[in-house]
Motif scaffolding. Structure first.
Motif, short mmCIF file in Angstrom:
data_model
loop_
_atom_site.label_atom_id
_atom_site.label_comp_id
_atom_site.label_asym_id
_atom_site.label_seq_id
_atom_site.Cartn_x
_atom_site.Cartn_y
_atom_site.Cartn_z
N ASP A 116 0.01 -3.84 -1.48
CA ASP A 116 0.22 -3.88 -0.04
C ASP A 116 0.83 -5.20 0.42
O ASP A 116 0.61 -6.25 -0.20
CB ASP A 116 -1.11 -3.66 0.69
CG ASP A 116 -1.67 -2.27 0.43
OD1 ASP A 116 -0.94 -1.30 0.67
OD2 ASP A 116 -2.83 -2.17 -0.02
N THR A 152 7.99 -2.15 4.26
CA THR A 152 6.99 -1.61 5.19
C THR A 152 5.64 -2.25 4.89
O THR A 152 5.05 -1.98 3.85
CB THR A 152 6.88 -0.08 5.07
OG1 THR A 152 8.12 0.51 5.45
CG2 THR A 152 5.77 0.45 5.97
N ALA A 181 5.40 0.02 14.27
CA ALA A 181 4.16 0.43 13.63
C ALA A 181 4.01 1.94 13.61
O ALA A 181 3.53 2.53 12.62
CB ALA A 181 2.97 -0.22 14.34
N ARG A 182 4.41 2.59 14.68
CA ARG A 182 4.30 4.05 14.75
C ARG A 182 5.29 4.73 13.81
O ARG A 182 4.96 5.74 13.18
CB ARG A 182 4.51 4.51 16.19
CG ARG A 182 3.34 4.16 17.08
CD ARG A 182 3.60 4.49 18.54
NE ARG A 182 2.43 4.15 19.36
CZ ARG A 182 2.45 3.99 20.66
NH1 ARG A 182 3.58 4.14 21.33
NH2 ARG A 182 1.35 3.68 21.32
N GLU A 183 6.48 4.16 13.71
CA GLU A 183 7.50 4.76 12.85
C GLU A 183 7.11 4.66 11.37
O GLU A 183 7.40 5.57 10.59
CB GLU A 183 8.85 4.05 13.06
CG GLU A 183 9.50 4.35 14.40
CD GLU A 183 10.69 3.45 14.66
OE1 GLU A 183 11.00 2.60 13.78
OE2 GLU A 183 11.31 3.58 15.74
N ARG A 184 6.43 3.56 11.00
CA ARG A 184 6.16 3.30 9.58
C ARG A 184 4.68 3.36 9.21
O ARG A 184 4.31 3.03 8.09
CB ARG A 184 6.73 1.93 9.20
CG ARG A 184 8.21 1.77 9.50
CD ARG A 184 8.81 0.62 8.74
NE ARG A 184 10.18 0.32 9.14
CZ ARG A 184 10.97 -0.54 8.50
NH1 ARG A 184 10.53 -1.18 7.43
NH2 ARG A 184 12.20 -0.76 8.93
N ASP A 185 3.84 3.75 10.15
CA ASP A 185 2.40 3.85 9.91
C ASP A 185 1.82 2.50 9.47
O ASP A 185 1.13 2.39 8.45
CB ASP A 185 2.09 4.93 8.87
CG ASP A 185 0.60 5.28 8.83
OD1 ASP A 185 -0.08 5.10 9.86
OD2 ASP A 185 0.12 5.73 7.76
N VAL A 186 2.10 1.48 10.26
CA VAL A 186 1.64 0.12 10.00
C VAL A 186 0.47 -0.21 10.92
O VAL A 186 0.49 0.13 12.11
CB VAL A 186 2.78 -0.90 10.24
CG1 VAL A 186 2.30 -2.33 10.03
CG2 VAL A 186 3.97 -0.58 9.35
N ILE A 187 -0.55 -0.87 10.41
CA ILE A 187 -1.65 -1.36 11.24
C ILE A 187 -1.24 -2.71 11.84
O ILE A 187 -0.77 -3.60 11.12
CB ILE A 187 -2.94 -1.52 10.42
CG1 ILE A 187 -3.40 -0.15 9.89
CG2 ILE A 187 -4.05 -2.16 11.27
CD1 ILE A 187 -4.55 -0.24 8.90
N THR A 217 -3.49 4.04 18.68
CA THR A 217 -3.44 4.37 17.26
C THR A 217 -2.84 3.23 16.45
O THR A 217 -1.76 2.71 16.77
CB THR A 217 -2.58 5.64 17.04
OG1 THR A 217 -3.12 6.70 17.81
CG2 THR A 217 -2.58 6.04 15.57
N ASN A 218 -3.56 2.81 15.40
CA ASN A 218 -3.15 1.74 14.47
C ASN A 218 -3.10 0.36 15.12
O ASN A 218 -2.54 -0.57 14.53
CB ASN A 218 -1.81 2.05 13.81
CG ASN A 218 -1.95 2.89 12.57
OD1 ASN A 218 -3.04 3.36 12.24
ND2 ASN A 218 -0.86 3.12 11.86
N ASP A 242 -8.00 1.07 18.08
CA ASP A 242 -7.96 2.40 17.49
C ASP A 242 -9.36 2.85 17.10
O ASP A 242 -10.00 2.22 16.25
CB ASP A 242 -7.06 2.35 16.24
CG ASP A 242 -6.87 3.71 15.60
OD1 ASP A 242 -7.74 4.59 15.74
OD2 ASP A 242 -5.84 3.88 14.91
#
Length: 369
Positions: A116, A152, A181-187, A217-218, A242
């Motif tokens: 990560d 990412t 963050a929403r496009e790539r599912d990032v916290i 979210t996230n 979240d």
């Protein structure tokens, strides 16, 4: 114990240990040292908070890791009242044993590891890097999303207002972070410990509806009561955002026994429910900032950013350790900018956290030549 087995071997030298000799030099000043380095509160804890702490001191049972319902409700109300954050469920608030502990443990608590990437600001509070090192993740320093290219991250730290620079990120910048963050599912972990100390313009939370459109979210926002409530010694902070992420953090922390003591929870509830003491403390810092700002400019310093927070990010256009020695000769101790990243190498961080008398002494020494 072998060196290989020591967790400390993963970490850099503790920054404050590297300025011990400069601190000793400043302490020889005939008028005594003016310590503007660490940024620790010096003003008294409000009687309202102390009374709440004392009233809960006789409770013998285990406290709840999630915090009392009263504490979580007080946090939700305070975030709405003070910063305009709406739509936050009290279940999505989790007290922490100080925000440094939370930040240092966050990558590991979220299950991150060697595969990560954790992104931290180019000039940053050192604990972001420490948390990533403890979890064994990869680390990148970046202030703009374009710097990441195709990479990412699993976790992206933002800090507005910034420690050490006092820089404030605007709504448009933060919206781009949320979109990314929403496009790539990032916290996104937003360190907002200085949110209540904006001096020029407006500082906004990652949870502000103008930024998040009400969707958390996230998103995690980290808040501290050390600053405007003077509760550094109480180790009183919390994270909110979240509900799913907060629930995950809660579950892990329950197993690990990472619990804020019940009297501290009571004190936090009182502090979050009262704005008068916070406003009073903010005005103390505002006055001290103005005294120091004028003195630094008169002494030939340039102050960059510093729109908010408890510090003046200052430079004389020379290596920060040279500036540190110049200040020490005047009995003033600051924090060198290289603590916070390579691009801070010509700045010093000068804190507002000293008594009015010590701030006045520093100003006098700066302008005496």
């Amino acid at each position: 114990m072998s060196v290989r087995g020591r967790v400390s071997s993963l970490l850099p030298d503790f920054p404050w240990d590297t300025i011990a000799s400069v601190k000793a030099r400043a302490a020889t000043h005939p008028g005594g040292i003016v310590d503007l380095s660490v940024g620790t509160p010096v003003d008294p804890v409000d009687p309202l908070i102390r009374a709440a702490l004392g009233a809960a001191a006789a409770v013998p049972g285990y406290p709840a890791t999630h915090g009392t319902p009263e504490l979580r409700a007080a946090a939700v109300d305070a975030l709405k009242r003070r910063y305009g954050i709406t739509g936050l469920d009290p279940a999505a608030v989790l007290p922490a044993i100080g925000t440094k502990e939370l930040i240092a443990g966050l990558p590991r608590l979220l299950g991150l590891g060697a595969d990560d990437l954790v992104v931290i600001p180019e000039v940053a509070y050192p604990t972001y890097e420490v948390g990533a090192l403890l979890a064994g993740t990869r680390i990148a320093r970046a202030d703009g999303l374009t710097q990441l290219g195709p990479r990412t991250p699993a976790l992206l730290f933002v800090n507005s207002p910034s420690n050490p620079t006092g820089r404030v990120l605007g709504v448009d910048h933060l919206r781009k972070v949320v979109e990314f963050a929403r496009e790539r599912d990032v916290i996104v972990a937003s360190d907002e410990c200085y949110l209540g100390l904006a001096w020029e313009g407006r500082a906004v939370s990652i949870l502000d509806p103008e930024v998040s459109d009400g969707d958390h979210t996230n998103l995690l926002a980290v808040h501290s009561l050390s600053k405007t409530s003077n509760l550094a010694s109480y180790r009183a902070g919390f994270v909110a955002g979240d509900p799913a992420l907060v629930a995950e953090l809660l579950e892990v922390r329950k197993h690990a026994g990472m619990i804020v003591p019940f009297p501290i929870q009571a004190a936090m509830t009182a502090a979050l429910s009262d704005d008068a003491h916070e406003s009073q403390q903010r005005e103390r810092y505002r006055a001290r900032r103005e005294v120091l700002r004028k003195a630094l400019l008169a002494a030939g310093f340039r102050i960059d950013h510093s729109e908010a927070g408890l510090y003046l990010w200052s430079t004389r256009g020379e290596p920060c350790r040279t500036t540190l020695e110049w200040l020490a000769d005047r009995g003033i101790l600051a924090a060198p900018g290289d603590f916070y990243g390579p691009t801070g190498a010509e700045h010093v961080r000068i804190a507002l956290t000293a008594t009015d008398e010590r701030i006045a002494a520093a100003a006098e020494r700066l302008t005496a030549g």
